[in-house]
Design a protein around this motif. Structure first.
Motif, PDB file in Angstrom:
ATOM      1  N   MET A   1     -29.443  20.026  11.488  1.00  0.00           N
ATOM      2  CA  MET A   1     -29.727  18.590  11.523  1.00  0.00           C
ATOM      3  C   MET A   1     -30.978  18.274  12.346  1.00  0.00           C
ATOM      4  O   MET A   1     -31.807  17.448  11.935  1.00  0.00           O
ATOM      5  CB  MET A   1     -28.522  17.836  12.079  1.00  0.00           C
ATOM      6  CG  MET A   1     -28.683  16.327  12.074  1.00  0.00           C
ATOM      7  SD  MET A   1     -27.136  15.516  12.497  1.00  0.00           S
ATOM      8  CE  MET A   1     -27.705  13.832  12.683  1.00  0.00           C
ATOM      9  N   LEU A   2     -31.150  18.917  13.490  1.00  0.00           N
ATOM     10  CA  LEU A   2     -32.292  18.603  14.335  1.00  0.00           C
ATOM     11  C   LEU A   2     -33.605  19.112  13.757  1.00  0.00           C
ATOM     12  O   LEU A   2     -34.680  18.707  14.214  1.00  0.00           O
ATOM     13  CB  LEU A   2     -32.081  19.174  15.737  1.00  0.00           C
ATOM     14  CG  LEU A   2     -30.939  18.536  16.541  1.00  0.00           C
ATOM     15  CD1 LEU A   2     -30.839  19.170  17.924  1.00  0.00           C
ATOM     16  CD2 LEU A   2     -31.112  17.025  16.656  1.00  0.00           C
ATOM     17  N   GLU A   3     -33.515  19.964  12.754  1.00  0.00           N
ATOM     18  CA  GLU A   3     -34.728  20.479  12.111  1.00  0.00           C
ATOM     19  C   GLU A   3     -34.999  19.811  10.762  1.00  0.00           C
ATOM     20  O   GLU A   3     -36.041  20.049  10.143  1.00  0.00           O
ATOM     21  CB  GLU A   3     -34.601  21.996  11.896  1.00  0.00           C
ATOM     22  CG  GLU A   3     -34.436  22.777  13.188  1.00  0.00           C
ATOM     23  CD  GLU A   3     -34.144  24.244  12.946  1.00  0.00           C
ATOM     24  OE1 GLU A   3     -34.355  24.723  11.807  1.00  0.00           O
ATOM     25  OE2 GLU A   3     -33.683  24.915  13.885  1.00  0.00           O
ATOM     26  N   MET A   4     -34.076  18.971  10.318  1.00  0.00           N
ATOM     27  CA  MET A   4     -34.197  18.382   8.979  1.00  0.00           C
ATOM     28  C   MET A   4     -35.117  17.169   8.997  1.00  0.00           C
ATOM     29  O   MET A   4     -34.973  16.266   9.835  1.00  0.00           O
ATOM     30  CB  MET A   4     -32.823  17.983   8.444  1.00  0.00           C
ATOM     31  CG  MET A   4     -32.828  17.557   6.984  1.00  0.00           C
ATOM     32  SD  MET A   4     -31.169  17.323   6.339  1.00  0.00           S
ATOM     33  CE  MET A   4     -31.424  17.786   4.621  1.00  0.00           C
ATOM     34  N   GLU A   5     -36.054  17.151   8.059  1.00  0.00           N
ATOM     35  CA  GLU A   5     -36.936  15.995   7.913  1.00  0.00           C
ATOM     36  C   GLU A   5     -36.164  14.838   7.274  1.00  0.00           C
ATOM     37  O   GLU A   5     -35.329  15.034   6.386  1.00  0.00           O
ATOM     38  CB  GLU A   5     -38.137  16.353   7.038  1.00  0.00           C
ATOM     39  CG  GLU A   5     -39.022  17.453   7.594  1.00  0.00           C
ATOM     40  CD  GLU A   5     -39.757  17.029   8.859  1.00  0.00           C
ATOM     41  OE1 GLU A   5     -39.952  15.808   9.045  1.00  0.00           O
ATOM     42  OE2 GLU A   5     -40.128  17.927   9.648  1.00  0.00           O
ATOM     43  N   THR A   6     -36.468  13.642   7.711  1.00  0.00           N
ATOM     44  CA  THR A   6     -35.810  12.462   7.159  1.00  0.00           C
ATOM     45  C   THR A   6     -36.035  12.354   5.656  1.00  0.00           C
ATOM     46  O   THR A   6     -35.141  11.947   4.905  1.00  0.00           O
ATOM     47  CB  THR A   6     -36.304  11.194   7.867  1.00  0.00           C
ATOM     48  OG1 THR A   6     -36.031  11.312   9.271  1.00  0.00           O
ATOM     49  CG2 THR A   6     -35.608   9.949   7.327  1.00  0.00           C
TER      50      THR A   6
ATOM     51  N   ALA B   1     -26.910  16.123   5.328  1.00  0.00           N
ATOM     52  CA  ALA B   1     -27.249  15.207   4.231  1.00  0.00           C
ATOM     53  C   ALA B   1     -26.250  15.332   3.092  1.00  0.00           C
ATOM     54  O   ALA B   1     -25.797  14.329   2.531  1.00  0.00           O
ATOM     55  CB  ALA B   1     -28.664  15.499   3.731  1.00  0.00           C
ATOM     56  N   TYR B   2     -25.914  16.556   2.729  1.00  0.00           N
ATOM     57  CA  TYR B   2     -24.988  16.793   1.616  1.00  0.00           C
ATOM     58  C   TYR B   2     -23.614  16.210   1.933  1.00  0.00           C
ATOM     59  O   TYR B   2     -22.997  15.542   1.089  1.00  0.00           O
ATOM     60  CB  TYR B   2     -24.892  18.297   1.368  1.00  0.00           C
ATOM     61  CG  TYR B   2     -24.058  18.694   0.173  1.00  0.00           C
ATOM     62  CD1 TYR B   2     -24.584  18.639  -1.115  1.00  0.00           C
ATOM     63  CD2 TYR B   2     -22.750  19.150   0.323  1.00  0.00           C
ATOM     64  CE1 TYR B   2     -23.831  19.017  -2.217  1.00  0.00           C
ATOM     65  CE2 TYR B   2     -21.988  19.536  -0.776  1.00  0.00           C
ATOM     66  CZ  TYR B   2     -22.534  19.465  -2.034  1.00  0.00           C
ATOM     67  OH  TYR B   2     -21.784  19.840  -3.122  1.00  0.00           O
ATOM     68  N   THR B   3     -23.132  16.437   3.153  1.00  0.00           N
ATOM     69  CA  THR B   3     -21.825  15.923   3.543  1.00  0.00           C
ATOM     70  C   THR B   3     -21.815  14.398   3.551  1.00  0.00           C
ATOM     71  O   THR B   3     -20.866  13.770   3.089  1.00  0.00           O
ATOM     72  CB  THR B   3     -21.437  16.465   4.924  1.00  0.00           C
ATOM     73  OG1 THR B   3     -21.461  17.888   4.898  1.00  0.00           O
ATOM     74  CG2 THR B   3     -20.058  16.008   5.334  1.00  0.00           C
ATOM     75  N   ALA B   4     -22.896  13.810   4.065  1.00  0.00           N
ATOM     76  CA  ALA B   4     -22.988  12.350   4.069  1.00  0.00           C
ATOM     77  C   ALA B   4     -22.979  11.803   2.644  1.00  0.00           C
ATOM     78  O   ALA B   4     -22.293  10.813   2.339  1.00  0.00           O
ATOM     79  CB  ALA B   4     -24.258  11.919   4.797  1.00  0.00           C
ATOM     80  N   ALA B   5     -23.728  12.455   1.754  1.00  0.00           N
ATOM     81  CA  ALA B   5     -23.801  11.995   0.366  1.00  0.00           C
ATOM     82  C   ALA B   5     -22.471  12.161  -0.356  1.00  0.00           C
ATOM     83  O   ALA B   5     -22.019  11.252  -1.065  1.00  0.00           O
ATOM     84  CB  ALA B   5     -24.905  12.749  -0.371  1.00  0.00           C
ATOM     85  N   LYS B   6     -21.846  13.319  -0.192  1.00  0.00           N
ATOM     86  CA  LYS B   6     -20.588  13.565  -0.901  1.00  0.00           C
ATOM     87  C   LYS B   6     -19.446  12.732  -0.321  1.00  0.00           C
ATOM     88  O   LYS B   6     -18.517  12.344  -1.054  1.00  0.00           O
ATOM     89  CB  LYS B   6     -20.247  15.056  -0.862  1.00  0.00           C
ATOM     90  CG  LYS B   6     -21.192  15.924  -1.691  1.00  0.00           C
ATOM     91  CD  LYS B   6     -21.176  15.571  -3.169  1.00  0.00           C
ATOM     92  CE  LYS B   6     -22.003  16.538  -3.999  1.00  0.00           C
ATOM     93  NZ  LYS B   6     -21.959  16.223  -5.445  1.00  0.00           N
TER      94      LYS B   6
END
Length: 264
Positions: free
Chosen positions: A105-110, A160-165
Motif C-alpha cells: 500500500m505505501l508503494e502504490m501510486e494513487t 485496491a483490489y480488496t477495496a474494489a471487490k
C-alpha cells in the motif's frame, strides 16, 4: 408436472459476459452456451479476441465478440445497443472483467489504485446501468458480479483490489434492493483460488504460496474454472428467481476455515 431440469435451462437467453476471452469468464460463457444461451463477450485486445473466437469456435460455440473498454460508458452503451439489435435483449449479465495489482500500500501510486477500482467496481456499475433498461422493459433479468474472497477478507499488497471487490459486493446488494421488485435478481459469485494460466507460477510443487493455499482450503486443492460453471448457471437460471443480493462463494471452504491445527 413441475420439471426441475427446465429451471436450469438457459435456452433462448442472451448472455453478456465481460472479459470472457479466457479463464473464469470463458468457462462461465461456455457453461451458458452449453445450457442454451446465446453468448456475447468483450475484451480490450485484438490478440485476445482472435484467440478467444478461435477457442469458442473449437468448442462449437457461436460467440459474438466486441472490442470494448468497459470503463468507457459511451463504448459500453454502443456495445449493448449492438447486442440487442443482433441477438435480442440481454437476459444475463456477468460482470467478470477485472484486474489486480499486487503492490504494498505505501508503494502504490494513487493512479494505480484508481485504475483497479475503475475496472473492478466502476465498470460493473457502467455495464449494469447499460443493460438494466432492457431488462426492465422485458420484466426479468439476471446480473451476476464476479466478486472475490477478498470481498470479505484482506491480504497484504492488494489494497485496491480488496477495496474494489468489497464495493462490488455492496453494489450487488444495492442493485438487488433497487430492482428486486421488477423481477431482476443481482447476485455475486466469489471464486476461491482458481487454477488458471495466471496462477500457474504459484502452483508449482514446493512454492510456499501453493502450500499455503492447500493448507487453508478444506478441499485441499485449487479450484478449476469448471468448478464455477454450475454455480454460474444456477445464478443465471430461473432456479434462482428468489435468490437476490447473495454472494455465492465457490472457494472449497476456505472462508469457513481457520486452517490446520499446528502439530506439536
Amino acid at each position: 408436472m413441475f420439471d426441475i431440469t427446465k429451471q436450469f435451462s438457459l435456452t433462448g437467453k442472451v448472455a453478456l459476459v465481460t472479459g470472457a476471452a479466457y479463464g473464469i469468464g470463458y468457462a462461465i460463457a461456455k457453461a451458458y452456451a452449453d445450457a442454451g444461451a446465446k453468448i456475447a463477450f468483450n475484451c480490450r485486445s485484438q490478440e485476445h479476441m482472435d484467440k478467444a473466437l478461435a477457442d469458442y469456435k473449437k468448442d462449437g460455440i457461436e460467440a459474438h465478440g466486441y472490442l470494448c473498454d468497459v470503463t468507457d460508458e459511451t463504448a459500453v452503451k454502443a456495445m449493448v445497443t449492438d447486442i440487442e439489435k443482433r441477438l435480442g435483449t440481454i437476459d444475463i449479465l456477468v460482470n467478470n472483467a477485472g484486474i489486480i495489482k499486487r503492490t504494498p500500500m505505501l508503494e502504490m501510486e494513487t493512479a494505480d489504485f484508481r485504475q483497479v477500482v475503475d475496472i473492478d467496481l466502476t465498470a460493473p456499475f457502467i455495464v449494469s446501468k447499460a443493460v438494466l433498461p432492457g431488462m426492465l422493459r422485458k420484466g426479468h433479468g439476471k446480473i451476476i458480479n464476479v466478486c472475490s474472497m477478498l470481498s470479505e477478507v484482506g491480504r497484504e499488497t492488494v489494497a485496491a483490489y480488496t477495496a474494489a471487490k468489497g464495493g462490488l459486493k455492496m453494489l450487488t446488494k444495492n442493485i438487488a434492493s433497487e430492482f428486486g421488485d421488477q423481477n431482476i435478481q443481482c447476485n455475486g459469485i466469489g471464486p476461491g483460488y482458481i487454477a488458471t494460466p495466471q496462477t500457474a507460477p504459484l502452483r508449482t510443487p514446493g512454492h510456499p504460496f501453493n502450500a499455503f493455499i492447500l493448507s487453508k482450503t478444506p478441499a485441499h486443492r485449487w479450484g478449476t474454472p469448471e468448478d464455477l460453471m454450475g454455480p454460474a448457471v444456477f445464478l443465471a437460471s430461473d432456479a434462482s428467481d428468489f435468490v437476490n443480493g447473495h454472494i455465492l462463494y465457490v472457494d472449497g471452504g476456505i472462508l469457513a476455515y481457520l486452517g490446520r491445527n499446528p502439530q506439536g
